[in-house]
Design an enzyme around this catalytic site. Structure first.
Site, PDB file in Angstrom:
ATOM      1  CG  ASP A  96      47.057  29.966  -6.098  1.00  0.00           C
ATOM      2  OD1 ASP A  96      47.389  28.838  -5.686  1.00  0.00           O
ATOM      3  OD2 ASP A  96      46.501  30.824  -5.381  1.00  0.00           O
ATOM      4  CD  GLU A 118      40.806  28.160  -6.578  1.00  0.00           C
ATOM      5  OE1 GLU A 118      40.213  27.491  -5.720  1.00  0.00           O
ATOM      6  OE2 GLU A 118      41.960  28.617  -6.419  1.00  0.00           O
ATOM      7  CD  GLU A 132      50.770  31.840  -3.515  1.00  0.00           C
ATOM      8  OE1 GLU A 132      51.103  33.045  -3.421  1.00  0.00           O
ATOM      9  OE2 GLU A 132      51.166  30.972  -2.728  1.00  0.00           O
ATOM     10  CG  HIS A 213      50.054  28.776   3.873  1.00  0.00           C
ATOM     11  ND1 HIS A 213      50.420  29.060   2.579  1.00  0.00           N
ATOM     12  CD2 HIS A 213      48.714  28.643   3.850  1.00  0.00           C
ATOM     13  CE1 HIS A 213      49.341  29.088   1.816  1.00  0.00           C
ATOM     14  NE2 HIS A 213      48.294  28.851   2.568  1.00  0.00           N
ATOM     15  NE  ARG A 215      57.559  30.850  -1.265  1.00  0.00           N
ATOM     16  CZ  ARG A 215      57.200  29.577  -1.157  1.00  0.00           C
ATOM     17  NH1 ARG A 215      55.944  29.251  -0.939  1.00  0.00           N
ATOM     18  NH2 ARG A 215      58.101  28.617  -1.254  1.00  0.00           N
ATOM     19  CG  HIS A 245      51.922  25.323   5.984  1.00  0.00           C
ATOM     20  ND1 HIS A 245      53.112  24.963   5.409  1.00  0.00           N
ATOM     21  CD2 HIS A 245      51.023  25.358   4.964  1.00  0.00           C
ATOM     22  CE1 HIS A 245      52.950  24.796   4.106  1.00  0.00           C
ATOM     23  NE2 HIS A 245      51.672  25.032   3.808  1.00  0.00           N
TER      24      HIS A 245
END
Ligand code: UD1
Ligand code: UDP
Length: 373
Positions: A96, A118, A132, A213, A215, A245
């Protein structure tokens, strides 16, 4: 002549989940080349080193604090040359990320078939996970072959009128990579990072492993997460290990708010075997990561997920993963419950494998052999 497959990835999780597939594909009659966008640099290279993969094409695209549009533009431009020159029969992408969706789109523009590893995970909320969810939907629209990790993801694709014969349920390749890594650790693999953790962390206490991490958690979400971790760290019986991260939107709040606690160990991102090693030592895991949500149930580790929604409902339904959002009180309360109530802990720490049996790579290769003739 052998069919040519170009495996494309760019970030840490894609690399972890595609490296073991690359090894499996290389045992087949296909010609396999690897193209990395290097959307991530250091965090990608850690994985390539461990899995001993040397990319055939390295676009080296990462820039500091990159924007989604500029990154996308660079991937389109650079991938075009690779696709023109190598002219693969199939491009394989994973999951993604911006790398996945733009590489798939670039292949489509050149009339090249695409396989999506996936495939079919959905929240149907276009802002969570952002970007994503839409990356997955775009890649799913473009792909000719869909490797769904679970029946749930297959059903999502079917409900979107994806052709049934183009979908196969394989399990998630992350479990293949995880089991291979656990095998190495069990047979004595160690490295400097593991030794460093052994010497710095007090393993007589309850170890809480943290990553973050997403967004959609930038800003207030991360401030709340840090507040919760500071509260949890006020207990003398816990040690927190937090590999931070490299995204500056994560580095800044975490380093500003959590440096200076004796029992909070902020580290650089860990190489994969060190991370798997610390997952195995942990009492519980607090994360917003997708991959960690898939790995931890296999290791019997309870996971509190700092998100409101997840495209991986299977472990939530099984009770080994719990969504707790980013409210600091809710995160701390759930952590305390797991630390203090053995019955709650026992229920959430049952080893469970909804995401695969370690044979996803073999199933993907068999499916490709049946389709690419
Ligand atoms: C990306 C993916 C996300 C995935 C995550 C896994 C997108 C839009 N986001 O998010 O889906 O879950 O990776 O970790 O595809 N950086 C470094 N070195 C590195 C990696 C990152 O310095 O090795 C810094 C850079 O400043 C970079 C920034 O982090 O510009 C953001 O990287 P980016 O890949 O755009 O976003 P992530 O938040 O890592
Ligand atoms: N991971 C790692 N080192 C770390 C943190 C995570 O190797 O310091 C691994 C973890 O085991 C999992 C993957 O990275 O396989 C998850 O990556 P991330 O959380 O960055 O992305 P997501 O899975 O959310 O897309």
């Amino acid at each position: 002549m052998s069919k040519k497959i170009l495996v494309c990835f760019g970030t840490r999780p894609e690399a972890i989940k595609m490296s073991s597939l690359v090894h499996e594909l290389r045992k087949s009659e296909f010609e396999i080349k690897v193209c990395v966008t290097a959307q991530h640099r250091e965090m990608l290279d850690q994985v390539l080193d461990f899995f001993e993969i040397t990319p055939d094409f390295d676009l080296n695209l990462m820039t500091a604090n990159q924007t989604l549009n500029k990154l996308s533009g660079r991937i389109f431009t650079e991938m075009d040359g690779v696709l023109e020159n190598y002219a693969p029969d199939l491009v394989l992408v994973h999951g993604d990320t911006t790398t996945s969706s733009i590489c798939a789109w670039a292949a489509f523009h050149r009339g090249i078939a695409t396989g999506h590893v996936e495939a079919g995970l959905r929240t149907y909320n276009k802002y969570a996970p952002f970007p994503e969810e839409i990356n997955r939907q775009i890649t799913g629209r473009i792909a000719d072959f869909h490797f769904a990790p679970t029946e749930t993801s297959k059903n999502n694709l079917l409900s979107e009128h994806t052709a049934a014969e183009s979908i196969t349920v394989t399990g998630n390749t992350v479990i293949d990579s995880l089991l291979w890594t656990v095998g190495k650790l069990d047979s004595g693999f160690s490295n400097d990072r593991i030794s460093e953790l052994e010497s710095k962390v007090d393993f007589t206490k309850k170890v809480i492993l943290v990553t973050g991490h997403r967004r959609e958690n930038f800003g207030d979400g991360f401030l709340n997460i840090c507040k919760a971790l500071a509260e949890i760290a006020s207990r003398p019986d816990v040690e927190i290990v937090f590999p931070v991260h490299l995204n500056p939107n994560v580095q800044k709040p975490v380093n500003d708010l959590l440096s200076g606690y004796d029992n909070i160990h902020l580290t650089e991102p860990l190489d994969y075997p060190s991370f798997v090693w610390i997952m195995k030592q942990a009492t519980l895991i607090i994360t917003d990561s997708g991959g960690v949500q898939e790995e931890a149930p296999s290791l019997g580790k309870p996971v509190l997920v700092m998100r409101e929604t997840t495209e991986r409902p299977e472990a939530v339904e099984a009770g080994t993963v719990k969504l707790v959002g980013t409210d600091s009180d809710v995160i701390a309360r759930n952590a305390f419950e797991l630390l203090d109530q053995p019955s709650v802990y026992e229920k959430m720490s049952k080893a469970y494998n909804p995401y695969g049996d370690g044979k996803a790579n073999a199933r993907i290769v068999e499916f490709l052999k049946s389709k690419l003739t």
